[in-house]
Design a protein around this motif. Structure first.
Motif, short mmCIF file in Angstrom:
data_model
loop_
_atom_site.label_atom_id
_atom_site.label_comp_id
_atom_site.label_asym_id
_atom_site.label_seq_id
_atom_site.Cartn_x
_atom_site.Cartn_y
_atom_site.Cartn_z
N LYS A 243 4.40 67.51 112.06
CA LYS A 243 5.56 66.62 112.07
C LYS A 243 6.51 66.83 110.89
CE LYS A 243 3.03 63.09 114.62
NZ LYS A 243 2.54 61.69 114.64
N ASP A 244 6.21 67.78 110.03
CA ASP A 244 7.07 68.04 108.87
C ASP A 244 8.30 68.81 109.33
OD1 ASP A 244 8.32 68.84 106.54
OD2 ASP A 244 6.44 69.26 105.49
N LYS A 245 9.42 68.10 109.53
CA LYS A 245 10.61 68.71 110.10
C LYS A 245 11.20 69.77 109.18
CE LYS A 245 14.93 67.65 112.46
NZ LYS A 245 15.85 66.60 112.93
N LYS A 246 11.20 69.52 107.87
CA LYS A 246 11.76 70.50 106.94
C LYS A 246 10.95 71.78 106.97
CE LYS A 246 14.01 67.39 103.64
NZ LYS A 246 14.08 66.94 102.22
N ASN A 247 9.64 71.67 107.02
CA ASN A 247 8.78 72.86 107.09
C ASN A 247 8.99 73.60 108.40
OD1 ASN A 247 6.55 74.58 106.15
ND2 ASN A 247 5.41 73.64 107.82
N MET A 248 9.15 72.85 109.48
CA MET A 248 9.40 73.45 110.79
C MET A 248 10.69 74.26 110.77
SD MET A 248 9.99 71.52 114.45
CE MET A 248 11.49 70.73 113.85
N GLU A 249 11.76 73.67 110.26
CA GLU A 249 13.05 74.35 110.21
C GLU A 249 12.99 75.58 109.31
OE1 GLU A 249 15.75 71.31 109.00
OE2 GLU A 249 15.88 70.42 111.00
N TYR A 250 12.26 75.46 108.21
CA TYR A 250 12.13 76.60 107.29
C TYR A 250 11.39 77.76 107.96
CZ TYR A 250 10.42 79.47 103.45
OH TYR A 250 10.10 80.52 102.64
N GLN A 251 10.28 77.45 108.65
CA GLN A 251 9.51 78.51 109.30
C GLN A 251 10.31 79.19 110.41
OE1 GLN A 251 5.30 77.94 110.24
NE2 GLN A 251 5.29 76.09 109.01
N PRO B 277 5.86 74.63 119.65
CA PRO B 277 4.52 74.78 119.05
C PRO B 277 4.23 73.72 117.99
CG PRO B 277 5.62 76.90 119.19
CD PRO B 277 6.64 75.87 119.54
N PHE B 278 5.25 73.30 117.25
CA PHE B 278 5.04 72.28 116.22
C PHE B 278 4.70 70.94 116.86
CE2 PHE B 278 7.72 75.52 114.35
CZ PHE B 278 7.16 75.70 113.09
N LYS B 279 5.35 70.64 117.99
CA LYS B 279 5.08 69.39 118.70
C LYS B 279 3.68 69.40 119.32
CE LYS B 279 9.99 69.06 119.86
NZ LYS B 279 10.98 69.22 120.96
N ILE B 280 3.33 70.50 119.95
CA ILE B 280 2.01 70.62 120.58
C ILE B 280 0.90 70.48 119.55
CG2 ILE B 280 0.45 72.22 121.77
CD1 ILE B 280 2.93 73.31 123.24
N ASN B 281 1.10 71.12 118.38
CA ASN B 281 0.08 71.10 117.33
C ASN B 281 0.24 69.92 116.38
OD1 ASN B 281 -1.20 73.56 118.19
ND2 ASN B 281 0.52 74.69 117.32
N LYS B 282 1.15 69.00 116.74
CA LYS B 282 1.36 67.75 115.99
C LYS B 282 1.69 68.00 114.53
CE LYS B 282 -1.58 65.18 119.19
NZ LYS B 282 -2.77 64.32 119.37
#
Length: 254
Positions: A108-116, A101-106
């Motif tokens: 790109k904040d990897k730290k935020n992605m991992e945290y969520q 979902p992070f890639k589809i919605n562009k």
């Protein structure tokens, strides 16, 4: 008002599947849609998520009128399906699936992605070790939790749960229902909760719509539906409830 549906109609060929159905969902509300297989519940969900078009009617979401004949690219409404295998890529591990979902919605904040992702796994009582596994290595309940997390990572305003617990045993059903309740409390997400089982919606929903042959024949709070049903079809659904005592006990034990 989060969602308003007015006089929605859907045909498959000559067959009239949805017949002028109307209902609404408030912000933070859980609305249950109940009826037997083939009554139009899942078709309603598919129209709202853009998987199939309606022929006529109005869909108003947060004050914006959507085109009921073509809803696409609209991430504010997400769906959890009955079978999680339909939404989990069997060739990819759970980390890849949850990052999609992070890639589809562009985003790109990897730290935020991992945290969520980590935060959602904690809410689901799932270990981070699960990220390296593939869907076939998980239990039915674990797969459904991942499917729910996947839907929520797009940050929807409305989550549609289409028979999301019907393929699980009583213990699994109760566990997933409590997870849904936890998510509603902590994330304030609204639900359209679709089921053929009045026991399930009684424990989940603020209001219930009873659907038969493409029409909503009765609507009310769980207490009104259970204690003072008006329509003969609602009364028949209540008489057909199986295993209510065992289900209550499973809910109490979690």
């Amino acid at each position: 008002m989060l969602l308003e549906i007015k006089n929605l109609n859907k045909y498959y060929g000559e067959k009239h599947i949805l017949k002028n159905i109307s209902f609404s969902i408030e912000e933070g509300e859980v609305y249950g849609l109940v009826g037997e297989s083939g009554c139009g519940k899942s078709t309603t969900a598919r129209v709202l998520t853009g998987l199939t078009p309606a022929q006529s009617g109005e869909i108003i979401f947060q004050g914006e009128k959507l085109n009921c004949k073509k809803i696409s690219g609209f991430r504010d409404i997400q769906m959890v399906f009955q079978d999680p295998n339909s939404s989990l890529n069997p060739m990819k591990n759970i980390r890849w699936i949850l990052e999609e979902p992070f890639k589809i919605n562009k985003m790109k904040d990897k730290k935020n992605m991992e945290y969520q992702i980590k935060e959602m796994l904690e809410m689901a009582n799932l270990s981070e070790d699960i990220l390296s596994k593939y869907p076939y290595e998980l239990s039915g309940g674990q797969k459904q939790r991942i499917a729910i997390i996947l839907a929520l990572l797009s940050d929807p305003k409305l989550l549609i749960a289409d028979e999301a617990v019907s393929s699980l045993d009583l213990s699994g059903q109760a566990s997933i229902l409590n997870f849904f309740k936890k998510l509603q409390t902590e994330l304030k997400v609204s639900y359209l909760f679709i089921s053929h089982d009045l026991r399930v919606v009684y424990h989940m929903c603020d209001r219930i719509g009873i659907m038969r042959n493409g029409e909503i024949v009765e609507e009310g709070t769980p207490e009104e539906i259970y204690k003072n049903p008006k329509h003969d079809y609602t009364k028949a659904l209540l008489r057909a409830l199986p295993g209510s005592y065992e289900f209550e006990k499973e809910l109490e034990n979690i």
